[in-house]
Scaffold this active site. Sequence first.
Site: not given
Ligand code: GAR
Length: 190
Positions: A86, A13, A105
């Site tokens: 996810l 997050g 993304h």
């Molecule tokens: C982020 O890099 C976001 O772009 C990715 O998950 C990460 C979450 O990081 N999302 C995906 O890959 C969706 N397909 P965080 O929990 O530190 O915000």
Amino acid sequence: MKKRIAIFASGSGSNAQKIMEHFKHSKVGEVVLVLSNNMDAYVLQRADNFEIPSHIFDRQELYHTDEVLHLLQRLNVDLIALAGFLWKVPDNLLKAYPNQILNIHPALLPKFGGKGMYGSHVHKAVLEAKEEESGITIHFVNENYDEGEVIHQSKFKIEPEDTVEMLQFKVQQLEHNYFPKVIESILKKM
Ligand code: GAR
């Protein structure tokens, strides 16, 4: 009147954190709820630190009931931000929030999207494909993974020595910088 934001997140997050920070003193919007499919997600602690309520759901609740939808409606949520969420967004939410659900993304869609493409899997695929650049995509969410209308992309050049971890770091810098601002610009148009 401030617009009301709900954040869906499955993990750490760090993006949710930046959004909560950005809107803590904003006149445009406020984060009213954080939702997760993962009771161990660190994002729940982050929400707690901001004294923002959170809600955890499982597959049964999300895909086979209207409980999450009703919770969002009860809180008068205007916009949903997927920040490292996810799971697929169910149809009842897509119908109730047309062009009001944003996803971030960690690559330049339409490349490197789709099921299973998250976190380090994406950066690994980008390096394996010998891409010259990578970046971030912020887009509206529709019924297909990573396919809704693109709202914003930022990129950087991939250096020969870049590793998965370095791509992750560079992407994260862009995400933290742009996601809150893009959310704000969408809220201003609502
Ligand atoms: C982020 O890099 C976001 O772009 C990715 O998950 C990460 C979450 O990081 N999302 C995906 O890959 C969706 N397909 P965080 O929990 O530190 O915000």
